[in-house]
Design a protein around this motif. Sequence first.
Motif, PDB file in Angstrom:
ATOM      1  N   GLY A   1       0.846  -1.200   0.000  1.00 47.67           N
ATOM      2  CA  GLY A   1       0.000   0.000   0.000  1.00 47.67           C
ATOM      3  C   GLY A   1       0.870   1.235   0.000  1.00 47.67           C
ATOM      4  N   VAL A   2       1.424   1.607  -1.140  1.00 53.72           N
ATOM      5  CA  VAL A   2       2.412   2.680  -1.218  1.00 53.72           C
ATOM      6  C   VAL A   2       1.836   3.836  -2.016  1.00 53.72           C
ATOM      7  CG1 VAL A   2       4.794   3.261  -1.812  1.00 53.72           C
ATOM      8  CG2 VAL A   2       4.196   0.910  -1.244  1.00 53.72           C
ATOM      9  N   PRO A   3       1.881   5.074  -1.468  1.00 55.18           N
ATOM     10  CA  PRO A   3       1.414   6.223  -2.231  1.00 55.18           C
ATOM     11  C   PRO A   3       2.439   6.637  -3.292  1.00 55.18           C
ATOM     12  CG  PRO A   3       2.218   6.918  -0.091  1.00 55.18           C
ATOM     13  CD  PRO A   3       2.299   5.409  -0.100  1.00 55.18           C
ATOM     14  N   ALA A   4       1.975   7.369  -4.306  1.00 56.12           N
ATOM     15  CA  ALA A   4       2.848   7.859  -5.369  1.00 56.12           C
ATOM     16  C   ALA A   4       3.940   8.746  -4.784  1.00 56.12           C
ATOM     17  CB  ALA A   4       2.023   8.623  -6.404  1.00 56.12           C
ATOM     18  N   GLY A   5       5.135   8.667  -5.384  1.00 58.22           N
ATOM     19  CA  GLY A   5       6.257   9.483  -4.965  1.00 58.22           C
ATOM     20  C   GLY A   5       7.248   8.754  -4.077  1.00 58.22           C
ATOM     21  N   LYS A   6       6.826   7.685  -3.426  1.00 60.74           N
ATOM     22  CA  LYS A   6       7.707   6.960  -2.506  1.00 60.74           C
ATOM     23  C   LYS A   6       8.718   6.111  -3.270  1.00 60.74           C
ATOM     24  CE  LYS A   6       5.985   7.692   1.750  1.00 60.74           C
ATOM     25  NZ  LYS A   6       6.778   8.248   2.853  1.00 60.74           N
ATOM     26  N   TRP A   7       9.901   5.929  -2.651  1.00 56.84           N
ATOM     27  CA  TRP A   7      10.904   4.992  -3.162  1.00 56.84           C
ATOM     28  C   TRP A   7      10.655   3.632  -2.537  1.00 56.84           C
ATOM     29  CZ3 TRP A   7      14.231   5.895  -7.046  1.00 56.84           C
ATOM     30  CH2 TRP A   7      14.439   7.231  -7.405  1.00 56.84           C
TER      31      TRP A   7
END
Lengths: 81, 81, 81, 81, 81
Positions: free
Chosen positions: D42-48
Amino acid sequence: MEIMRVVDELVCTRRVPGLNLSSLRVLESLKGGLLVATDPVGVPAGKWVFTTSGSAARWAMPDVKTMTDLTICGIIDDWQE
Amino acid sequence: MEIMRVVDELVCTRRVPGLNLSSLRVLESLKGGLLVATDPVGVPAGKWVFTTSGSAARWAMPDVKTMTDLTICGIIDDWQE
Amino acid sequence: MEIMRVVDELVCTRRVPGLNLSSLRVLESLKGGLLVATDPVGVPAGKWVFTTSGSAARWAMPDVKTMTDLTICGIIDDWQE
Amino acid sequence: MEIMRVVDELVCTRRVPGLNLSSLRVLESLKGGLLVATDPVGVPAGKWVFTTSGSAARWAMPDVKTMTDLTICGIIDDWQE
Amino acid sequence: MEIMRVVDELVCTRRVPGLNLSSLRVLESLKGGLLVATDPVGVPAGKWVFTTSGSAARWAMPDVKTMTDLTICGIIDDWQE
């Protein structure tokens, strides 16, 4: 399978248990990259060989549990770069 | 298997369950790319290692169910870039 | 699967046991690289073919234990480079 | 495993049954390529993030039968490009 | 998984038995390379799709024994190159 040239042996004293008994070779690919392969054939430096990768690399070893992803399959008889 | 240099540890607090107990390292390949590998050997930054990929990467871990596709197999004794 | 052209047969007298009965072909990929594939179809040099890689390459052989990572799957009827 | 940045969600109404319940993300690799991965974290946009590929990508999903070859394994805490 | 565009059908009368019933498509990757994939979805030329590779490509087919290493997983609804 890829075509590569044997460059050298790989000296490596500290390794994971699953590779203990395997000969390791440094290979050069046709594109010039260096890779490490297990060698069940016994190939001297300078020879052209072809290699198999992925899960097939394990099946090409005498012990199928060897932790390799690249294995030398055979020596190519006549190959000019 | 590929030849790489250990650059750093990877700090990662939020991850999938299957990687919970594994040490993670950031590696630099001979072509200059950065990759992440599991490390069952315990290698400090700066050392040259060789890695196995694909399904073999799981077999090289103490727990074969580790969700990795790249594992450090051993430290190369003498390597000049 | 990849599109390749058959260049030649591969002559190789010394090889691992798992490849004994397979025909080997040298292929050229669309990017110009040279690769070696097992050939269960029987393709003459010059023909365009498509190949399957990885574990699927073994399933495409009559004997699934063949130590290959690249197998010719079929001849493409009409292909202009 | 590779280091990538989450760019966006992937909207896809017509797909094979084996992907029905998985979140899909568009990722950008360090080399600038765009890829699609399943996301069990569950990762939001922009994360590495770092990703696992091949058969390990299936083992990293809650349901091991998910038809994926690339899965997000974890969020990297501190990463500067 | 990779993002590709469907270019054409692949006409191939002579092929290995394991591919007999599968539709084959020629795809173009984001880098401009041409690949062949099995298509269980039924996608017309011109559409953007995403594909799964390796052993997952077989699991994405109705018959898991299909000899493929690349399968179309779904149609992307909105994609601008």
